[in-house]
Design an enzyme around this catalytic site. Structure first.
Site, mmCIF file in Angstrom:
data_model
loop_
_atom_site.group_PDB
_atom_site.id
_atom_site.type_symbol
_atom_site.label_atom_id
_atom_site.label_comp_id
_atom_site.label_asym_id
_atom_site.label_seq_id
_atom_site.Cartn_x
_atom_site.Cartn_y
_atom_site.Cartn_z
ATOM 1 N N HIS A 147 0.838 -1.220 0.000
ATOM 2 C CA HIS A 147 0.000 0.000 0.000
ATOM 3 C C HIS A 147 0.866 1.261 0.000
ATOM 4 C CE1 HIS A 147 -3.434 -2.606 1.250
ATOM 5 N NE2 HIS A 147 -2.470 -3.231 1.911
ATOM 6 N N LYS A 205 16.301 21.055 -10.815
ATOM 7 C CA LYS A 205 15.614 19.807 -11.139
ATOM 8 C C LYS A 205 16.473 18.810 -11.905
ATOM 9 C CE LYS A 205 11.678 18.721 -10.951
ATOM 10 N NZ LYS A 205 10.513 19.295 -11.620
ATOM 11 N N GLU A 257 10.168 7.806 -16.826
ATOM 12 C CA GLU A 257 8.787 8.275 -17.026
ATOM 13 C C GLU A 257 8.254 7.873 -18.400
ATOM 14 O OE1 GLU A 257 8.136 12.487 -15.159
ATOM 15 O OE2 GLU A 257 10.241 12.284 -15.670
ATOM 16 N N SER A 262 15.193 20.825 -15.948
ATOM 17 C CA SER A 262 13.978 21.580 -16.221
ATOM 18 C C SER A 262 14.372 22.881 -16.912
ATOM 19 C CB SER A 262 13.270 21.881 -14.897
ATOM 20 O OG SER A 262 12.472 23.044 -15.041
#
Ligand code: ARG
Length: 471
Positions: free
Chosen positions: A159, A292, A299, A286
């Site tokens: 979970h 970043k 992804e 970024s």
């Protein structure tokens, strides 16, 4: 199709299709990728036609040589594909006939329907073998990564809540297992791909004495005992795309596994987890935020699983309403198949590279895995060993967690007296339970994340995948 095309379908058509129709129906823009299979398949067919007396020896050698020449030209990028010739089959046959008159005999006893089924089966066959290698590379990368960080421990999650401590390698080996099932699924589907449809004609075979077994053996459509395997029903053979769907289904599951691995890596690379650092080559910055470092490759691997799943669904829908046998709808199978194959191959390959370029933040992992709450189940087991029923033990440990929370302590900071206030079965030795080394030593049933068992599993994989062990 132009009227005077060397492979014009028949004298029946007065004019070719209009430009918009030609553009709508063409497949050369994508099925050119079948050229290698188409040429080998044609050489096999021609060789058989010579054997049964339809081609002379010299006709066969002209056809074979011209086809090989065409293959070389395609390979060298010198072949002029003609969109007006619709597809890869017509393009190659047309080029052949332009080179040798004997080319006009090649299509004897053959239809584009069994031809495309043959080419596609051979293409999928090749692709499975390539993909098999990629899967092995990724498995090896995971095993090596685990070996390199064999002491690393992290919390295991259910979970997405911290559950119990595990070796990092144990987590990685879970993916090695998944990938092994993927490997097996492709291997299993190979048996059903590897059946030769040629000789089925357009739908109903041929009145000519074609030697289907000869063609099958020539093209490697053989079983484990080297016996040729041919399709048993001509109608099924020309309309069957189950092998495309099976491939796409195995690929979709592989893509899902890669997506889950990607998701784990994305989480682990976040500041919240901070378990790993993905190499710069697999991340991007970024455009706005200078600090970043984004895990784009992971992804995109996660994202691309969507289209692989979509391709599978497209193919199932494509097939579901088709009356027997061949229908032009089937031409729509190729882009979905090619896209799936390209996508899973790239994802598998890049994932292997990314794993190789990732390092583990050992201290962060150790700190997270050192959370004493993760050993609450071990506390319950402690009571069980003293004769307490598990349900009762579970309840007592729950009370201990509540007590610790109320006193702003960790489980390991509670005193023996506090332990005994909840259950008198606790004794001074309970404090030794929070030693992670001991906790891991105690988890050695098959498949558990115990120290000895994880080493055993690592060694098993290293042996079977022939991974160079640094240990
Ligand atoms: N381009 C076609 C396909 O991909 C080849 C078979 C065409 N057969 C036909 N009868 N039109 O399915």
């Amino acid at each position: 199709m132009t009227k005077n095309s060397p492979v014009s379908r028949s004298g029946r058509f007065g004019s070719g299709p209009g430009a918009d129709v030609a553009q709508f129906t063409e497949s050369i823009s994508f099925d050119w990728r079948l050229w290698r299979q188409d040429i080998i398949g044609s050489i096999a067919h021609a060789t058989m036609l010579e054997k049964i007396g339809i081609l002379s020896e010299s006709e066969l050698s002209e056809i074979t040589q011209s086809l090989e020449q065409i293959g070389q030209e395609i390979e060298d990028g010198k072949f002029a594909w003609k969109p007006e010739l619709e597809d890869v089959h017509m393009n190659i046959e047309s080029a052949l006939t332009a080179r040798t008159k004997a080319g006009a005999k090649l299509h004897t006893g053959r239809s584009r329907n069994d031809q495309v089924a043959l080419d596609l089966r051979m293409w999928v066959r090749d692709e499975i073998l390539e993909l098999h290698q990629e899967i092995r590379l990724l498995q090896r990368a995971l095993v090596s990564f685990g070996r390199k960080n064999v002491k690393a421990v992290i919390p295991g999650y259910t979970h997405l809540q911290r559950a119990q401590p595990v070796y990092f390698a144990h987590h990685l080996l879970a993916y090695v297992e998944m990938l092994d099932r993927d490997y097996d699924r492709f291997a299993d589907s190979f048996q059903r791909v590897n059946v030769c449809p040629l000789g089925s004609g357009a739908i109903a075979g041929s009145t000519l004495p074609l030697d289907r077994e000869f063609v099958a053996a020539f093209l490697g459509f053989v079983d484990a005992g080297d016996k040729p395997v041919v399709t048993a029903n001509s109608m099924d053979a020309v309309s069957d795309r189950d092998f495309v769907i099976e491939f796409s289904s195995a690929a979709a599951l592989l893509a899902v596994h890669l997506s889950r691995l990607a998701e784990d890596m994305i989480l682990w690379a976040s500041s919240e987890f901070n378990f790993i650092k993905i190499g710069d080559a697999y991340t991007t910055g970024s455009s706005l935020m200078p600090q970043k470092k984004n895990p784009d490759v992971a992804e995109l691997t996660r994202g691309k699983s969507g289209r692989v799943i979509g391709n599978l669904v497209s193919l199932l829908v494509l097939l579901k309403g088709l009356p027997m046998t061949y229908n032009r709808d089937l031409q729509e199978d190729k882009e979905r198949l090619f896209d799936t194959a390209d996508t899973v191959r790239a994802c598998t390959r890049l994932m292997a590279g990314m794993i190789g370029a990732t390092s583990v933040n050992l201290d962060h992992c150790a700190r997270a895995a050192g959370d004493p709450t993760l050993l609450a189940t071990d506390l319950a087991d402690y009571l069980v060993k003293k004769g307490v029923a598990f349900r009762q033990a579970h309840h007592s440990v729950g009370s201990l967690v509540a007590l610790a929370e109320a006193r702003k302590k960790t489980l390991s900071q509670l005193t023996v007296a506090e332990y005994r206030s909840i259950d008198a079965h606790f004794a001074a030795d309970v404090k030794g339970l929070f030693d992670l080394n001991k906790a891991f030593a105690a988890r050695n049933s098959t498949g558990a994340p115990g120290t000895a068992e994880v080493k055993k599993q690592l060694m098993r994989w290293e042996k079977s995948l022939r991974v160079e062990s640094e240990a």
